[in-house]
Design a protein around this motif. Structure first.
Motif, mmCIF file in Angstrom:
data_model
loop_
_atom_site.group_PDB
_atom_site.id
_atom_site.type_symbol
_atom_site.label_atom_id
_atom_site.label_comp_id
_atom_site.label_asym_id
_atom_site.label_seq_id
_atom_site.Cartn_x
_atom_site.Cartn_y
_atom_site.Cartn_z
ATOM 1 N N LEU B 208 -2.919 9.559 3.848
ATOM 2 C CA LEU B 208 -2.361 8.766 4.940
ATOM 3 C C LEU B 208 -2.299 7.293 4.545
ATOM 4 N N GLU B 210 -1.897 6.286 1.485
ATOM 5 C CA GLU B 210 -0.744 6.224 0.590
ATOM 6 C C GLU B 210 0.543 6.145 1.388
ATOM 7 N N ALA B 211 0.622 6.964 2.439
ATOM 8 C CA ALA B 211 1.830 6.957 3.272
ATOM 9 C C ALA B 211 2.045 5.571 3.864
ATOM 10 N N ALA B 212 0.956 4.925 4.304
ATOM 11 C CA ALA B 212 1.085 3.583 4.881
ATOM 12 C C ALA B 212 1.616 2.603 3.836
ATOM 13 N N HIS B 213 1.070 2.676 2.630
ATOM 14 C CA HIS B 213 1.560 1.783 1.571
ATOM 15 C C HIS B 213 3.013 2.087 1.239
ATOM 16 N N LEU B 215 5.186 3.025 3.192
ATOM 17 C CA LEU B 215 6.024 2.463 4.258
ATOM 18 C C LEU B 215 5.793 0.960 4.378
ATOM 19 N N TYR B 216 5.506 0.318 3.275
ATOM 20 C CA TYR B 216 5.510 -1.138 3.148
ATOM 21 C C TYR B 216 4.329 -1.851 3.795
ATOM 22 N N ALA B 217 3.250 -1.125 4.128
ATOM 23 C CA ALA B 217 2.084 -1.803 4.681
ATOM 24 C C ALA B 217 1.266 -2.396 3.542
ATOM 25 N N GLY B 218 0.870 -3.665 3.678
ATOM 26 C CA GLY B 218 -0.031 -4.284 2.708
ATOM 27 C C GLY B 218 -1.434 -3.738 2.920
ATOM 28 N N THR B 221 -2.897 -4.633 6.508
ATOM 29 C CA THR B 221 -2.214 -3.930 7.587
ATOM 30 C C THR B 221 -2.528 -2.442 7.541
ATOM 31 N N ARG B 225 -3.998 -0.778 10.774
ATOM 32 C CA ARG B 225 -3.162 0.131 11.545
ATOM 33 C C ARG B 225 -3.467 1.605 11.285
ATOM 34 N N VAL B 226 -3.996 1.916 10.110
ATOM 35 C CA VAL B 226 -4.197 3.334 9.789
ATOM 36 C C VAL B 226 -5.672 3.675 9.572
ATOM 37 N N PRO B 229 -8.243 2.831 12.863
ATOM 38 C CA PRO B 229 -8.195 3.791 13.971
ATOM 39 C C PRO B 229 -8.769 5.150 13.594
ATOM 40 N N LEU B 230 -8.653 5.520 12.318
ATOM 41 C CA LEU B 230 -9.097 6.856 11.934
ATOM 42 C C LEU B 230 -10.600 6.917 11.675
#
Ligand code: ATP
Ligand code: MG
Lengths: 354, 310
Positions: B208, B210-213, B215-218, B221, B225-226, B229-230
């Motif tokens: 997850l 990796e998925a955030a990165h 999708l352009y998350a630094g 972030t 954001r990920v 919360p988890l």
């Protein structure tokens, strides 16, 4: 345009080292639908991870539109991934997942909303947009993963078996939809699948992989009709492999019959192995005449659109002949135990490199 | 031919559920017995004592009185018998609250990165690091606290070292300050933060991230954001495990804070010891418990609403 230059990936060190990719060279054109096809564990996902930037290559380089991106972090690459296991954010809604990439790019709120709405429509998930992603089915998750990766409109979209969890009807629909999308958006698709039919129907070009290497790259027709290696022929479609002798652009089958062939580079005259697709073999009951090959029918298998005859040649070789079914049958097909005469379509024989 | 039995709709499900319930009750019986004897019983005694009159040499007299409870907030002046606010109690309560909050924040700041570090080690090395985290539990709390005292007292290791290298001329007064208490409590409660946070980071699906990165998350972030919360359940569990015992901490403030820097736990102890006011002690304990309960209920309300909102 993506260029992968002698990319090698070795996991682990010393005794436990495992070469998942071995000097892979590929150039993928802009707006191409490029498919990686190969058995489980052959390195398809690893190659995608190298392109996405999750994993640095052990050796080699990756270029995008001429720029070396090997050192860029995933967030810096205009590449999005549809993950094999979806990797949806469980704490966000369907719409929240799709909006994520757009928000990270700092798009204004109304643009985010309109793109998300468009994506939801595209993957037919409008009704479930407020559901949590843990509360939707596998196929629905796959569609959300697709929408999430498409939403930021990347230059390259990497799809790791994105349709494998869908039922046949939805799968066919999504295949057409994906193809249309790729056409309209101008995005380069690198698509991974196990499913040869999917690969053949959707791709501009296919790379067949095995054991961390690319065995052949070509358009679907080349891959299917002129496979260079036995592995490729075997992996895609049904195959008969026969022993033959090559001499001056002609092969003579061990079982009889001489045919003109095109000779691949690096194959010398002498004993060779040739490929003959079952649907290129015609069979009739009776004794073989001139230009026909004699055989005996072992079994007859009916499969709806076609009937497959399993035959034995006098040389002991086994051959399958797949014959399209005429309406209500025409009764001319040989029965089990019959002797049969086989005809090979012109140009149907392919000389294999190994 | 056997006769086919017909069932009411839902009948089989209800039976299965009932059987499941029965076996669960049976399994939880030992826990229920222990909790009743060890927690509910003493609690009832406390409630009872808080409504009685203090005995002359400690203990209680069997005489109903509300003084235990009112004394939390007001006291009778010894000279003119007027009622005055019990400022001392309130300021001690406030000190306990703020020191516990600071302890929780510090254990979060140190504990989350530690837990992250351990959880991202190769599987065979995690056991070793986890083992190190639990080593402090092997030694008695009092002994460990006195060891800290040895570090921070005026002739202690830290001061001597600093003076030796010439950074300071005079020892820094660290003992008997709020700093000493905060330092000690952070040390004592750190494992209680690390372990639950580790458990939730361990469960985190790094794909997850990796998925955030992707999708352009630094880094930040993606964390906010990920990841955050988890791993929130672990952070919350850790915070509760640290905050609540901190509020009632007794040994650490006593040893490191001295007689002046009381915390709530010491105040309660005082009533049962030198203060000889058992009903007040009981009432103070119950008030602490009520405060914690209110905070927890409020917390559960807020988070469950958050969950419902999505
Ligand atoms: N992190 C890793 N460490 C060690 N070996 C790995 C790692 N990731 C992949 N491999 C190995 O590399 C090989 C290629 O894996 P990869 O995931 O690329 O296969 P794949 O072609 O995607 O297979 P599938 O079709 O089953 O998804 C496999 O043998 C796998 O065990
Ligand atoms: Mg894979």
């Amino acid at each position: 345009m993506i260029e992968i230059e002698s990319a090698t990936k070795v996991f682990g060190t010393g005794e436990a080292a495992f070469r998942a990719l071995n000097a892979v060279n590929v150039t993928i054109a802009e707006n191409e639908f490029f498919t990686l096809l190969g058995p489980s564990g052959c390195g398809k996902t690893t190659l995608l991870r190298l392109i996405a930037g999750f994993e640095p290559p052990t050796m080699g380089a990756i270029k995008l539109a001429g720029d070396d991106i090997t050192r860029l972090r995933p967030a810096e690459r205009p590449v999005n991934t549809v993950f094999q296991n979806y990797a949806l954010f469980p704490h966000m809604s369907v719409a929240g997942n799709i909006a994520f990439g757009l928000e990270m790019l700092g798009k204004p709120k109304d643009e985010v909303d309109s793109t998300v709405a468009e994506m939801l429509r595209l993957v037919k998930m409008e009704e479930l947009k407020d559901r949590r992603t843990s509360e939707i089915s596998g196929g629905q998750q796959q569609r959300v993963a697709l929408a999430r990766a498409l939403a930021p409109h990347p230059k390259v979209l990497l799809l790791d078996e994105p349709l494998s969890a869908l039922d046949l009807k939805l799968r066919k629909e999504m295949q057409i939809e994906l193809k249309r999308l790729q056409h309209e958006t101008g995005i380069t698709f690198v698509f991974v699948t196990h499913d040869q039919e999917e690969a053949l129907t959707m791709s501009d070009r296919i790379a067949v992989m095995n054991g961390g290497e690319i065995l052949q790259i070509g358009n679907p027709k080349e891959i299917y009709e002129r496979p260079s290696a036995r592995f490729v022929a075997n992996f895609i479609g049904e195959s008969n492999f026969l022993d033959a002798t090559l001499k001056g652009g002609q092969v003579t089958l061990a079982a009889g019959g001489t045919f003109d062939v095109s000779v691949p580079d690096g194959v010398a005259d002498g004993a060779v192995s040739v490929l003959l697709r079952p649907e290129h073999v015609a069979a009739r009951a009776g004794a073989a005449q001139d230009g026909e090959i004699a055989a005996t029918v072992d079994t007859v298998v009916y499969s709806g659109e076609a009937t497959t005859l399993h035959l034995s040649l006098p040389t002991g070789e086994k051959v399958k002949a797949k014959i399209g079914n005429a309406p209500l049958g025409d009764g001319s097909l040989p029965k089990e135990g019959d002797s049969a005469a086989l005809t090979v379509a012109t140009g149907a024989i392919t000389v294999l490199r190994d | 031919m056997a006769e086919t039995q017909t069932y009411q709709p839902g009948e089989l499900e209800a039976e299965a559920r009932a059987a499941d319930n029965r076996s669960r009750w049976l399994l939880s019986l030992p826990a229920v017995v222990i909790i009743t004897c060890a927690a509910a019983g003493p609690l009832l005694v406390m409630v009872l004592y808080s409504f009685l009159t203090p005995g002359d040499y400690g203990n209680v007299k069997w005489q109903f009185s509300l003084d235990g409870w009112t004394n939390i907030f007001v006291q009778r002046d010894i000279f003119d018998d007027t009622l005055i606010w019990a400022d001392a109690h309130l300021s001690i309560f406030w000190r306990s609250l703020s020191l516990s909050l600071i302890t929780t924040i510090l254990t979060l700041l140190f504990g989350v990165p530690t837990a992250w570090f351990i959880a991202t080690q190769p599987a065979n090395r995690r056991q070793f690091w986890l083992f190190l985290v639990t080593v402090p539990f092997w030694t008695n709390l009092l002994v460990r606290t006195i060891a800290i005292q040895e570090l921070i007292r005026s002739e202690g290791v830290i001061n001597l070292a600093l003076m030796k290298v010439g950074l300071i001329d005079e020892p820094i007064q660290m003992m008997f300050t709020d700093f000493a208490i905060g330092f000690g409590m952070t040390y004592v409660y750190l494992p209680l933060m690390v372990l639950p946070v580790y458990a939730s980071v361990d469960k985190l699906d790094f794909r997850l991230v990796e998925a955030a990165h992707d999708l352009y998350a630094g880094r930040w972030t993606a964390f906010r954001r990920v990841i955050l919360p988890l791993i929130k359940p672990g952070i919350i569990a850790g915070s509760i495990l640290v905050f609540i015992p901190s509020l009632g901490a007794y040994v650490t403030p006593r040893v490191l804070g001295g007689g002046k820097n009381l915390m709530f736990g010491n105040l309660i102890e005082l009533q049962f010891g030198a203060g000889r006011n058992w009903p007040l002690g009981a009432a103070l304990s119950l008030m602490l418990m009520l405060a914690v309960m209110v905070a927890l209920i409020w917390y559960v309300r807020v988070t469950s609403r958050e969950q419902a909102d999505g």
